[in-house]
Design an enzyme around this catalytic site. Structure first.
Site, PDB file in Angstrom:
ATOM      1  CG  ASP A 185       0.258 -23.276  14.633  1.00  9.08           C
ATOM      2  OD1 ASP A 185       0.079 -24.480  14.355  1.00  9.08           O
ATOM      3  OD2 ASP A 185       1.032 -22.894  15.534  1.00  9.08           O
ATOM      4  CB  ILE A 186      -2.870 -22.489  19.195  1.00 11.96           C
ATOM      5  CG1 ILE A 186      -4.341 -22.602  18.782  1.00 11.96           C
ATOM      6  CG2 ILE A 186      -2.758 -21.984  20.625  1.00 11.96           C
ATOM      7  CD1 ILE A 186      -5.142 -23.612  19.586  1.00 11.96           C
ATOM      8  CG  ASN A 193      -0.812 -29.934  24.986  1.00 16.71           C
ATOM      9  OD1 ASN A 193      -1.721 -29.902  25.792  1.00 16.71           O
ATOM     10  ND2 ASN A 193      -0.926 -30.501  23.800  1.00 16.71           N
ATOM     11  CG  ASP A 202      -7.397 -32.468  24.660  1.00 21.85           C
ATOM     12  OD1 ASP A 202      -6.524 -32.206  23.806  1.00 21.85           O
ATOM     13  OD2 ASP A 202      -7.621 -33.619  25.090  1.00 21.85           O
ATOM     14  CD  GLU A 228      -0.130 -27.166  17.321  1.00 19.28           C
ATOM     15  OE1 GLU A 228       1.066 -26.846  17.305  1.00 19.28           O
ATOM     16  OE2 GLU A 228      -0.518 -28.343  17.383  1.00 19.28           O
TER      17      GLU A 228
END
Length: 314
Positions: A185-186, A193, A202, A228
């Site tokens: 998971d980022i 974002n 993106d 993500e």
């Protein structure tokens, strides 16, 4: 005892342990595929102790397994091989089974086309039949990508991941092989974002996805799990081996993400391995997810291995 088969065109070949089989255009090839896109000695099947490995013999157009280009790869039951325009399939069967296993529908279609081309009344008609098969192959590949690829990242989508993981778990349950899963998971993706905008977000997701894919082997399956979250299925790999792959990807993302994002982006990853006795796909994902959240709570930008995962099978 297991029996090993390769299916191609209108033929099937039972493979013998300890032997090597050459696939190519040459008349001397054990498995002859007569097409100009196939090299004379294109690839070989080599016994590797408990199964067969596929080795590309520096062919002009490459050898592909399950859609990925392969140099040398240990084959698993049901693996699809593409050489030139031809599909082949590797199948393992228990000698206790009463019937010889059959290839999947795509190879059955190719077999029928090959038989029709041989029976055609003229070279022109045979050529038209082969053109129809080429058209089918081209459109099949395009439709497969549309159905199973995530449009943004280019990784496989959740639908394909669920199907592939079930297949690999079934394989492990039958043959007692290793299987591991990485779930990543980022870190702080939502706040990034919100600050830089969804278009930049993106781009980050695309870049991180590509770095994860480049850290994997051709036999691994990288997919977008959701949002993500990214996931990798690693056949023939125990938890320690999967941890090394995850660390490689994590370090690459930390080092190179700034090239795209303008700031460092990191990822937290959880690793879990399949346990033959009691795990299924849902349990394996849950174990990797739990380990991933442990990585988050431990400060992020790290990899955590599920403590209950087996270190290896066999």
């Amino acid at each position: 005892m297991e029996e090993h088969y390769i299916y191609y065109l209108d033929s099937s070949l039972k493979l013998s342990r300890g032997k090597e089989y050459i696939i190519g255009r040459a008349k001397e090839a054990d498995i002859q595929l007569t097409d100009e896109r196939v090299s004379r000695n294109h690839a070989s099947l080599r016994w590797s102790g408990s199964g067969f490995a596929l080795v590309d013999l520096q062919s002009t157009n490459g050898t592909f397994v399950n859609g990925g280009k392969a140099g040398s790869i240990r084959l698993l039951d049901g693996d699809r091989i593409r050489i030139g325009p031809h599909d082949l399939q590797y199948i393992i069967s228990s000698s206790e089974e009463n019937s010889i296993p059959q290839p999947d529908d795509t190879l059955i279609f190719e077999r029928k086309v090959h038989e029709l081309a041989k029976e055609a009344d003229s070279p022109e008609m045979a050529g038209r039949i082969r053109d129809l098969k080429r058209y089918y192959n081209q459109n099949r590949d395009a439709l497969s990508d549309m159905a199973f690829r995530d449009e943004l990242t280019g990784l496989f989508n959740r639908r394909y991941f669920d199907q592939k993981l079930q297949e690999e778990v079934n394989r492990c349950g039958r043959y007692g092989r290793n299987l591991s899963l990485i779930l990543g998971d980022i870190d702080h993706f939502k706040s990034y974002n919100d600050e830089f905008g969804h278009q930049k977000g993106d781009e980050v997701l695309q870049s991180v996805s590509e770095m994860i894919r480049s850290s994997c082997r051709n036999s691994d399956t990288a997919a977008r799990y959701g949002g993500e979250e990214l996931v990798v299925i690693l056949p023939e790999t125990d938890a320690e081996g999967a941890f090394l792959v995850a660390e490689k990807a994590r370090k690459l993302i930390e080092a190179r993400s700034g090239d795209v994002a303008g700031t460092t982006v990191t990822i937290s990853m959880g690793i879990a391995a399949f346990g033959v006795e009691n795990d299924g796909p849902a349990e394996l994902v849950a174990a990797a997810d739990k380990a991933m959240y442990k990585a988050k709570s431990s400060g992020r930008n790290c990899c955590v291995m599920d403590p209950l995962s087996p270190s290896g099978i066999g």
